[in-house]
Design an enzyme around this catalytic site. Structure first.
Site, PDB file in Angstrom:
ATOM      1  N   PHE A 129      47.137  52.799  39.681  1.00 12.08           N
ATOM      2  CA  PHE A 129      46.922  51.505  40.332  1.00 12.08           C
ATOM      3  C   PHE A 129      47.814  50.496  39.610  1.00 12.08           C
ATOM      4  CE2 PHE A 129      44.669  47.580  41.254  1.00 12.08           C
ATOM      5  CZ  PHE A 129      44.353  47.738  42.583  1.00 12.08           C
ATOM      6  N   ASP A 194      41.053  55.094  32.364  1.00 10.37           N
ATOM      7  CA  ASP A 194      40.589  54.164  33.384  1.00 10.37           C
ATOM      8  C   ASP A 194      39.724  54.982  34.346  1.00 10.37           C
ATOM      9  OD1 ASP A 194      40.329  52.737  35.791  1.00 10.37           O
ATOM     10  OD2 ASP A 194      42.143  51.585  35.402  1.00 10.37           O
ATOM     11  N   TYR A 217      32.669  47.084  40.723  1.00 15.13           N
ATOM     12  CA  TYR A 217      32.500  46.680  42.134  1.00 15.13           C
ATOM     13  C   TYR A 217      32.835  47.791  43.111  1.00 15.13           C
ATOM     14  CZ  TYR A 217      37.462  45.524  41.330  1.00 15.13           C
ATOM     15  OH  TYR A 217      38.783  45.564  40.971  1.00 15.13           O
ATOM     16  N   LYS A 218      33.329  48.943  42.622  1.00 14.99           N
ATOM     17  CA  LYS A 218      33.644  50.046  43.533  1.00 14.99           C
ATOM     18  C   LYS A 218      32.375  50.884  43.734  1.00 14.99           C
ATOM     19  CE  LYS A 218      38.532  49.687  42.532  1.00 14.99           C
ATOM     20  NZ  LYS A 218      39.607  49.997  41.601  1.00 14.99           N
ATOM     21  N   ARG A 361      43.150  55.819  53.656  1.00 13.37           N
ATOM     22  CA  ARG A 361      42.269  56.201  52.561  1.00 13.37           C
ATOM     23  C   ARG A 361      40.811  56.062  52.990  1.00 13.37           C
ATOM     24  NH1 ARG A 361      42.124  53.198  46.721  1.00 13.37           N
ATOM     25  NH2 ARG A 361      41.308  51.548  48.043  1.00 13.37           N
TER      26      ARG A 361
HETATM   27  C1  LIG Z   1      40.388  48.905  41.204  1.00 14.04           C
HETATM   28  C2  LIG Z   1      41.267  49.164  40.037  1.00 14.04           C
HETATM   29  C3  LIG Z   1      41.658  48.120  39.194  1.00 14.04           C
HETATM   30  C4  LIG Z   1      41.234  46.705  39.487  1.00 14.04           C
HETATM   31  O1  LIG Z   1      41.589  45.831  38.478  1.00 14.04           O
HETATM   32  P1  LIG Z   1      41.011  44.344  38.527  1.00 14.04           P
HETATM   33  O2  LIG Z   1      41.484  43.736  37.285  1.00 14.04           O
HETATM   34  O3  LIG Z   1      39.518  44.471  38.639  1.00 14.04           O
HETATM   35  O4  LIG Z   1      41.545  43.680  39.750  1.00 14.04           O
HETATM   36  C5  LIG Z   1      42.443  48.431  38.110  1.00 14.04           C
HETATM   37  N1  LIG Z   1      42.829  49.698  37.866  1.00 14.04           N
HETATM   38  C6  LIG Z   1      42.476  50.723  38.656  1.00 14.04           C
HETATM   39  C7  LIG Z   1      42.921  52.110  38.344  1.00 14.04           C
HETATM   40  C8  LIG Z   1      41.690  50.478  39.775  1.00 14.04           C
HETATM   41  O5  LIG Z   1      41.352  51.480  40.574  1.00 14.04           O
END
Ligand SMILES: *Cc1c(COP(=O)(O)O)cnc(C)c1O
Length: 402
Positions: A129, A194, A217-218, A361
Protein backbone atom coordinates in the site's frame (compact mmCIF):
# COMPACT_ATOMS: atom_id res chain seq x y z
CA UNK A 1 -26.51 -17.24 -13.53
CA UNK A 2 -23.88 -19.03 -11.50
CA UNK A 3 -24.88 -22.44 -10.25
CA UNK A 4 -22.26 -24.53 -11.91
CA UNK A 5 -20.30 -24.66 -8.62
CA UNK A 6 -23.10 -24.50 -6.07
CA UNK A 7 -26.76 -23.53 -5.87
CA UNK A 8 -28.28 -20.63 -3.97
CA UNK A 9 -30.21 -23.16 -1.86
CA UNK A 10 -26.94 -24.77 -0.87
CA UNK A 11 -25.60 -21.30 0.14
CA UNK A 12 -28.68 -20.68 2.29
CA UNK A 13 -28.08 -24.03 3.99
CA UNK A 14 -24.46 -23.07 4.64
CA UNK A 15 -25.68 -19.81 6.20
CA UNK A 16 -28.12 -21.70 8.41
CA UNK A 17 -25.28 -23.87 9.74
CA UNK A 18 -22.77 -21.05 10.10
CA UNK A 19 -21.40 -20.81 13.68
CA UNK A 20 -20.74 -17.07 13.15
CA UNK A 21 -24.28 -16.42 11.97
CA UNK A 22 -25.38 -14.52 15.06
CA UNK A 23 -22.82 -11.76 14.47
CA UNK A 24 -24.55 -10.39 11.39
CA UNK A 25 -27.26 -8.88 13.61
CA UNK A 26 -24.55 -6.97 15.46
CA UNK A 27 -24.06 -4.74 12.42
CA UNK A 28 -25.99 -1.96 10.74
CA UNK A 29 -26.16 -2.81 7.04
CA UNK A 30 -28.44 -1.12 4.51
CA UNK A 31 -31.21 -3.45 3.29
CA UNK A 32 -30.39 -5.22 0.05
CA UNK A 33 -26.72 -4.26 -0.03
CA UNK A 34 -23.99 -6.90 -0.31
CA UNK A 35 -21.06 -5.17 1.33
CA UNK A 36 -17.72 -6.55 0.16
CA UNK A 37 -15.58 -3.60 1.21
CA UNK A 38 -15.01 -4.54 4.84
CA UNK A 39 -11.32 -4.69 3.97
CA UNK A 40 -11.43 -0.93 3.36
CA UNK A 41 -14.02 0.31 5.85
CA UNK A 42 -15.69 -2.21 8.13
CA UNK A 43 -19.44 -1.96 8.74
CA UNK A 44 -20.92 -0.18 11.76
CA UNK A 45 -21.31 -2.37 14.85
CA UNK A 46 -24.63 -1.50 16.52
CA UNK A 47 -22.95 -1.22 19.87
CA UNK A 48 -20.47 1.32 18.44
CA UNK A 49 -23.32 3.66 17.53
CA UNK A 50 -24.55 3.53 21.12
CA UNK A 51 -21.06 3.79 22.60
CA UNK A 52 -20.21 6.87 20.50
CA UNK A 53 -23.51 8.49 21.46
CA UNK A 54 -22.58 8.01 25.14
CA UNK A 55 -19.09 9.39 24.56
CA UNK A 56 -20.52 12.48 22.92
CA UNK A 57 -23.52 13.18 25.13
CA UNK A 58 -22.63 11.76 28.55
CA UNK A 59 -18.86 12.09 28.58
CA UNK A 60 -18.13 15.17 26.48
CA UNK A 61 -21.47 16.85 27.11
CA UNK A 62 -21.82 15.84 30.75
CA UNK A 63 -18.28 15.77 32.04
CA UNK A 64 -16.52 18.26 29.78
CA UNK A 65 -12.79 18.36 30.54
CA UNK A 66 -13.38 16.01 33.48
CA UNK A 67 -13.68 13.23 30.92
CA UNK A 68 -9.90 13.04 30.84
CA UNK A 69 -9.86 11.82 34.43
CA UNK A 70 -13.29 10.32 34.93
CA UNK A 71 -14.20 8.75 31.58
CA UNK A 72 -10.83 7.09 30.99
CA UNK A 73 -9.87 9.26 28.02
CA UNK A 74 -6.29 9.70 29.14
CA UNK A 75 -5.74 5.95 29.39
CA UNK A 76 -7.33 5.09 26.04
CA UNK A 77 -4.12 4.52 24.02
CA UNK A 78 -2.76 1.88 26.41
CA UNK A 79 -6.14 0.45 27.44
CA UNK A 80 -7.17 -0.09 23.81
CA UNK A 81 -3.72 -1.53 23.09
CA UNK A 82 -4.14 -4.15 25.82
CA UNK A 83 -7.57 -5.10 24.49
CA UNK A 84 -6.34 -5.32 20.92
CA UNK A 85 -3.14 -7.23 21.74
CA UNK A 86 -4.67 -10.75 21.65
CA UNK A 87 -5.76 -10.16 18.03
CA UNK A 88 -2.12 -9.91 16.95
CA UNK A 89 -0.53 -12.45 19.30
CA UNK A 90 0.78 -9.77 21.66
CA UNK A 91 0.47 -9.33 25.41
CA UNK A 92 -0.49 -6.49 27.74
CA UNK A 93 1.80 -3.46 27.75
CA UNK A 94 3.07 -4.20 24.24
CA UNK A 95 0.64 -2.26 22.03
CA UNK A 96 -0.25 1.42 21.95
CA UNK A 97 -3.15 2.83 19.92
CA UNK A 98 -3.32 6.24 18.26
CA UNK A 99 -2.48 8.30 15.21
CA UNK A 100 -2.62 6.65 11.81
CA UNK A 101 -0.97 3.66 10.18
CA UNK A 102 1.17 6.04 8.12
CA UNK A 103 2.50 7.63 11.30
CA UNK A 104 3.04 4.26 12.97
CA UNK A 105 5.11 3.18 9.93
CA UNK A 106 7.28 6.25 10.37
CA UNK A 107 7.70 5.64 14.09
CA UNK A 108 8.51 1.94 13.75
CA UNK A 109 10.96 2.30 10.88
CA UNK A 110 12.68 5.29 12.51
CA UNK A 111 13.01 3.40 15.80
CA UNK A 112 14.39 0.37 13.97
CA UNK A 113 17.01 2.51 12.19
CA UNK A 114 18.20 3.87 15.51
CA UNK A 115 18.51 0.33 16.85
CA UNK A 116 20.73 -0.63 13.86
CA UNK A 117 22.98 2.45 13.57
CA UNK A 118 25.64 0.70 11.48
CA UNK A 119 23.30 -0.19 8.62
CA UNK A 120 22.05 2.13 5.89
CA UNK A 121 19.47 0.09 3.97
CA UNK A 122 15.69 0.13 4.41
CA UNK A 123 13.90 -2.73 2.67
CA UNK A 124 10.33 -1.97 1.65
CA UNK A 125 7.91 -3.55 -0.81
CA UNK A 126 7.14 -1.38 -3.85
CA UNK A 127 3.85 -3.26 -4.24
CA UNK A 128 2.79 -2.47 -0.67
CA UNK A 129 0.00 0.00 0.00
CA UNK A 130 1.75 3.17 -1.17
CA UNK A 131 1.59 5.14 2.07
CA UNK A 132 3.97 2.69 3.76
CA UNK A 133 6.49 3.10 0.99
CA UNK A 134 5.93 6.88 0.85
CA UNK A 135 6.63 7.21 4.57
CA UNK A 136 9.86 5.28 4.14
CA UNK A 137 10.87 7.60 1.29
CA UNK A 138 10.15 10.66 3.44
CA UNK A 139 12.12 9.27 6.35
CA UNK A 140 15.08 8.31 4.13
CA UNK A 141 15.00 11.80 2.62
CA UNK A 142 15.00 13.41 6.05
CA UNK A 143 17.90 11.34 7.32
CA UNK A 144 19.99 11.30 4.14
CA UNK A 145 22.42 8.56 3.25
CA UNK A 146 19.91 5.70 3.26
CA UNK A 147 19.15 3.32 0.41
CA UNK A 148 15.53 2.17 0.00
CA UNK A 149 15.59 -1.31 -1.52
CA UNK A 150 12.67 -3.32 -2.86
CA UNK A 151 11.73 -6.42 -0.90
CA UNK A 152 11.63 -8.46 -4.11
CA UNK A 153 15.43 -8.22 -4.32
CA UNK A 154 15.48 -10.53 -1.32
CA UNK A 155 18.72 -9.16 0.11
CA UNK A 156 18.70 -8.39 3.83
CA UNK A 157 22.33 -8.98 4.90
CA UNK A 158 23.12 -5.25 5.09
CA UNK A 159 19.58 -4.05 5.88
CA UNK A 160 18.68 -2.22 9.07
CA UNK A 161 14.97 -2.91 8.73
CA UNK A 162 12.45 -4.72 6.54
CA UNK A 163 8.90 -3.37 6.27
CA UNK A 164 6.28 -5.66 4.75
CA UNK A 165 2.51 -6.18 4.77
CA UNK A 166 1.29 -9.62 5.81
CA UNK A 167 -1.47 -9.50 3.18
CA UNK A 168 -1.07 -7.50 -0.03
CA UNK A 169 -3.82 -4.90 -0.35
CA UNK A 170 -4.16 -5.31 -4.09
CA UNK A 171 -3.89 -9.06 -4.72
CA UNK A 172 -4.64 -10.43 -1.26
CA UNK A 173 -1.46 -12.56 -1.40
CA UNK A 174 -0.32 -13.55 2.07
CA UNK A 175 3.25 -13.77 3.33
CA UNK A 176 4.47 -16.45 5.71
CA UNK A 177 5.06 -14.26 8.78
CA UNK A 178 7.18 -16.69 10.87
CA UNK A 179 9.39 -17.65 7.90
CA UNK A 180 10.02 -14.09 6.68
CA UNK A 181 10.57 -12.82 10.22
CA UNK A 182 13.13 -15.54 10.90
CA UNK A 183 14.96 -14.94 7.63
CA UNK A 184 15.14 -11.17 8.16
CA UNK A 185 16.28 -11.45 11.75
CA UNK A 186 18.88 -14.10 10.88
CA UNK A 187 20.34 -11.53 8.48
CA UNK A 188 20.67 -9.08 11.38
CA UNK A 189 17.84 -6.79 10.31
CA UNK A 190 14.73 -5.81 12.25
CA UNK A 191 11.28 -6.88 11.04
CA UNK A 192 8.29 -4.53 10.88
CA UNK A 193 4.95 -6.09 9.89
CA UNK A 194 1.96 -4.16 8.62
CA UNK A 195 -1.14 -6.22 9.44
CA UNK A 196 -3.80 -3.80 8.08
CA UNK A 197 -5.22 -6.49 5.78
CA UNK A 198 -4.94 -9.46 8.11
CA UNK A 199 -5.98 -8.30 11.58
CA UNK A 200 -9.61 -9.26 12.18
CA UNK A 201 -9.63 -11.61 9.18
CA UNK A 202 -7.41 -14.37 10.53
CA UNK A 203 -5.24 -15.35 13.47
CA UNK A 204 -2.32 -12.94 13.40
CA UNK A 205 0.83 -13.51 15.43
CA UNK A 206 3.50 -10.84 15.28
CA UNK A 207 5.04 -11.73 18.62
CA UNK A 208 8.38 -12.66 17.03
CA UNK A 209 8.55 -9.43 15.02
CA UNK A 210 10.41 -6.36 16.23
CA UNK A 211 7.54 -4.01 15.45
CA UNK A 212 4.07 -4.37 13.96
CA UNK A 213 1.32 -1.94 13.11
CA UNK A 214 -2.05 -1.70 11.49
CA UNK A 215 -5.34 0.10 11.30
CA UNK A 216 -8.61 -0.55 13.10
CA UNK A 217 -11.11 0.68 10.51
CA UNK A 218 -10.86 -2.27 8.10
CA UNK A 219 -11.81 -5.75 9.35
CA UNK A 220 -11.84 -4.51 12.98
CA UNK A 221 -14.85 -2.26 12.25
CA UNK A 222 -13.84 0.69 14.44
CA UNK A 223 -15.10 3.28 11.97
CA UNK A 224 -13.81 5.90 9.54
CA UNK A 225 -10.71 7.62 10.86
CA UNK A 226 -10.28 5.15 13.72
CA UNK A 227 -6.80 5.14 15.29
CA UNK A 228 -3.96 2.81 14.32
CA UNK A 229 -1.95 0.51 16.60
CA UNK A 230 1.73 -0.10 17.12
CA UNK A 231 3.30 -3.20 18.68
CA UNK A 232 6.84 -3.01 20.03
CA UNK A 233 8.51 -6.25 21.02
CA UNK A 234 9.33 -6.12 24.76
CA UNK A 235 13.00 -6.80 24.02
CA UNK A 236 13.15 -3.28 22.52
CA UNK A 237 11.15 -1.46 25.19
CA UNK A 238 14.18 -0.09 27.01
CA UNK A 239 16.14 1.01 23.93
CA UNK A 240 13.61 1.89 21.22
CA UNK A 241 13.12 5.62 20.73
CA UNK A 242 10.07 7.42 19.43
CA UNK A 243 11.31 10.15 17.09
CA UNK A 244 7.84 11.72 17.21
CA UNK A 245 8.54 12.67 20.80
CA UNK A 246 5.24 14.25 21.70
CA UNK A 247 4.06 14.97 25.21
CA UNK A 248 1.80 11.92 25.55
CA UNK A 249 4.90 9.72 25.22
CA UNK A 250 6.68 11.65 27.96
CA UNK A 251 7.26 9.97 31.33
CA UNK A 252 5.18 12.69 33.03
CA UNK A 253 3.18 14.71 30.52
CA UNK A 254 1.63 16.87 33.22
CA UNK A 255 4.96 17.78 34.78
CA UNK A 256 5.34 20.10 31.76
CA UNK A 257 9.11 19.77 31.84
CA UNK A 258 11.10 21.49 29.09
CA UNK A 259 13.13 18.33 28.37
CA UNK A 260 11.76 15.15 26.81
CA UNK A 261 11.99 12.05 28.99
CA UNK A 262 10.38 8.97 27.42
CA UNK A 263 7.75 7.00 29.30
CA UNK A 264 8.54 3.40 30.19
CA UNK A 265 7.66 0.76 27.63
CA UNK A 266 5.43 1.10 24.61
CA UNK A 267 3.63 4.14 26.06
CA UNK A 268 6.51 6.28 24.83
CA UNK A 269 5.17 5.72 21.29
CA UNK A 270 2.06 7.73 22.10
CA UNK A 271 2.38 11.18 20.52
CA UNK A 272 -0.35 13.73 21.23
CA UNK A 273 -3.92 13.95 22.47
CA UNK A 274 -5.87 10.78 21.64
CA UNK A 275 -8.87 10.89 19.28
CA UNK A 276 -11.34 10.32 22.05
CA UNK A 277 -14.51 9.88 19.99
CA UNK A 278 -12.83 7.44 17.64
CA UNK A 279 -11.59 5.47 20.62
CA UNK A 280 -15.16 5.12 21.81
CA UNK A 281 -16.11 3.36 18.56
CA UNK A 282 -12.99 1.21 18.78
CA UNK A 283 -13.85 0.23 22.33
CA UNK A 284 -17.24 -1.05 21.21
CA UNK A 285 -15.71 -2.88 18.25
CA UNK A 286 -13.24 -4.56 20.59
CA UNK A 287 -16.11 -5.63 22.88
CA UNK A 288 -17.43 -7.56 19.92
CA UNK A 289 -14.03 -9.04 19.01
CA UNK A 290 -13.68 -10.37 22.55
CA UNK A 291 -16.57 -12.74 21.71
CA UNK A 292 -15.31 -13.86 18.31
CA UNK A 293 -13.50 -17.19 17.75
CA UNK A 294 -10.82 -16.18 15.23
CA UNK A 295 -10.23 -19.73 13.97
CA UNK A 296 -13.86 -19.79 12.83
CA UNK A 297 -13.42 -16.41 11.17
CA UNK A 298 -10.50 -17.70 9.12
CA UNK A 299 -12.27 -20.95 8.23
CA UNK A 300 -15.34 -19.07 7.01
CA UNK A 301 -13.22 -16.46 5.25
CA UNK A 302 -11.45 -19.16 3.22
CA UNK A 303 -14.79 -20.79 2.40
CA UNK A 304 -16.31 -17.46 1.27
CA UNK A 305 -13.40 -16.44 -0.93
CA UNK A 306 -13.22 -19.91 -2.49
CA UNK A 307 -16.95 -19.88 -3.17
CA UNK A 308 -16.68 -16.51 -4.90
CA UNK A 309 -13.72 -17.65 -7.02
CA UNK A 310 -15.66 -20.78 -8.03
CA UNK A 311 -18.84 -18.89 -8.89
CA UNK A 312 -17.10 -16.23 -10.97
CA UNK A 313 -15.19 -18.99 -12.72
CA UNK A 314 -13.33 -17.87 -15.80
CA UNK A 315 -15.56 -14.85 -16.46
CA UNK A 316 -12.73 -12.74 -15.03
CA UNK A 317 -8.98 -13.15 -14.64
CA UNK A 318 -8.10 -13.99 -11.04
CA UNK A 319 -5.46 -11.64 -9.61
CA UNK A 320 -5.33 -13.33 -6.20
CA UNK A 321 -3.62 -16.60 -5.29
CA UNK A 322 -5.82 -19.54 -6.33
CA UNK A 323 -5.14 -21.34 -3.06
CA UNK A 324 -7.27 -19.94 -0.21
CA UNK A 325 -4.50 -20.60 2.33
CA UNK A 326 -2.18 -18.30 0.37
CA UNK A 327 -4.49 -15.29 0.42
CA UNK A 328 -6.15 -13.05 2.96
CA UNK A 329 -9.90 -12.46 3.09
CA UNK A 330 -10.19 -10.83 -0.30
CA UNK A 331 -10.47 -11.81 -3.92
CA UNK A 332 -9.18 -9.62 -6.73
CA UNK A 333 -9.75 -9.89 -10.44
CA UNK A 334 -8.20 -7.85 -13.20
CA UNK A 335 -10.19 -6.35 -16.04
CA UNK A 336 -9.09 -3.56 -18.41
CA UNK A 337 -12.40 -1.76 -17.76
CA UNK A 338 -12.40 -2.58 -14.07
CA UNK A 339 -13.52 0.88 -13.01
CA UNK A 340 -16.83 1.03 -14.92
CA UNK A 341 -17.47 -2.63 -14.14
CA UNK A 342 -17.22 -1.84 -10.43
CA UNK A 343 -19.43 1.24 -10.76
CA UNK A 344 -22.09 -0.80 -12.56
CA UNK A 345 -21.90 -3.41 -9.82
CA UNK A 346 -22.22 -0.86 -7.01
CA UNK A 347 -25.25 0.59 -8.81
CA UNK A 348 -26.79 -2.87 -8.38
CA UNK A 349 -26.06 -2.82 -4.64
CA UNK A 350 -23.03 -5.08 -4.66
CA UNK A 351 -20.19 -3.10 -3.16
CA UNK A 352 -16.58 -3.90 -3.97
CA UNK A 353 -13.88 -1.44 -4.89
CA UNK A 354 -11.40 -0.66 -7.62
CA UNK A 355 -7.65 -0.34 -7.29
CA UNK A 356 -5.63 1.18 -10.10
CA UNK A 357 -4.69 0.19 -12.67
CA UNK A 358 -7.17 -2.62 -13.32
CA UNK A 359 -8.11 -4.45 -10.13
CA UNK A 360 -11.66 -5.28 -9.00
CA UNK A 361 -11.36 -6.00 -5.30
CA UNK A 362 -13.81 -7.84 -3.04
CA UNK A 363 -13.30 -8.16 0.71
CA UNK A 364 -15.17 -10.77 2.73
CA UNK A 365 -15.77 -9.89 6.38
CA UNK A 366 -16.99 -13.20 7.84
CA UNK A 367 -18.89 -11.56 10.72
CA UNK A 368 -21.47 -10.02 8.40
CA UNK A 369 -21.04 -11.57 4.95
CA UNK A 370 -22.85 -14.84 4.33
CA UNK A 371 -22.74 -17.55 1.68
CA UNK A 372 -25.95 -16.40 -0.03
CA UNK A 373 -24.49 -12.87 -0.16
CA UNK A 374 -21.53 -14.30 -2.04
CA UNK A 375 -23.87 -16.12 -4.42
CA UNK A 376 -25.86 -12.95 -5.10
CA UNK A 377 -22.72 -10.86 -5.59
CA UNK A 378 -21.33 -13.33 -8.11
CA UNK A 379 -24.67 -13.52 -9.97
CA UNK A 380 -24.82 -9.73 -10.26
CA UNK A 381 -21.19 -9.50 -11.35
CA UNK A 382 -21.73 -12.13 -14.05
CA UNK A 383 -24.81 -10.28 -15.28
CA UNK A 384 -22.89 -6.98 -15.48
CA UNK A 385 -20.22 -8.75 -17.54
CA UNK A 386 -22.50 -10.88 -19.74
CA UNK A 387 -24.79 -8.00 -20.67
CA UNK A 388 -21.91 -5.49 -20.74
CA UNK A 389 -23.96 -3.24 -18.46
CA UNK A 390 -20.73 -1.46 -17.51
CA UNK A 391 -20.58 0.14 -20.96
CA UNK A 392 -23.29 2.64 -19.95
CA UNK A 393 -21.62 6.05 -20.16
CA UNK A 394 -22.77 7.03 -16.68
CA UNK A 395 -20.07 4.71 -15.26
CA UNK A 396 -17.20 6.31 -17.16
CA UNK A 397 -16.23 9.27 -14.94
CA UNK A 398 -14.02 8.70 -11.90
CA UNK A 399 -15.16 9.62 -8.40
CA UNK A 400 -12.60 11.08 -5.94
CA UNK A 401 -12.43 7.94 -3.80
CA UNK A 402 -12.34 4.63 -5.61
C1 LIG B 1 -5.16 0.70 4.81
C2 LIG B 1 -3.67 0.72 4.85
C3 LIG B 1 -2.98 1.84 5.31
C4 LIG B 1 -3.73 3.08 5.72
O1 LIG B 1 -2.90 4.04 6.27
P1 LIG B 1 -3.57 5.31 6.97
O2 LIG B 1 -2.44 6.05 7.53
O3 LIG B 1 -4.55 4.78 7.98
O4 LIG B 1 -4.31 6.07 5.92
C5 LIG B 1 -1.61 1.78 5.36
N1 LIG B 1 -0.95 0.67 4.98
C6 LIG B 1 -1.58 -0.43 4.53
C7 LIG B 1 -0.81 -1.64 4.12
C8 LIG B 1 -2.97 -0.43 4.45
O5 LIG B 1 -3.60 -1.50 3.99
Amino acid sequence: MPGRAVSRERCLALDAGDPLRRFKDEFVLPEGVVYLVGNSLGALPRRAAERVRRAVEDEWGGQLVGGWNHAGWYEQPMAAGDRLAPLIGAGPGQVVVGNTTSIAVFQAVAAALRLRPGRRVIVSDVRNFPTDHYMVQGLAGLLGGYEVRDFAEGRFDDAAVVLLAEVDYRTGARHDVPAVTAEVQAAGALMVWDVCHSVGAMEVDVSAADFALGCTYKYLNAGPGAPAFLYVNPRHHAAAANVLSGWHGHAEPFAFEPGYRPAEGVRRFAVGTPHVLSFAALDAALDLWAEVPMAQVRAKSMALTSLFVDLVGDALKLASPADAAARGSQVSFSHPDGYPVMRALIDRRVHGDFRAPDILRFGFAPLYVGYADVYDAAATLLEVLDKELWRDEKYAGRLAVT
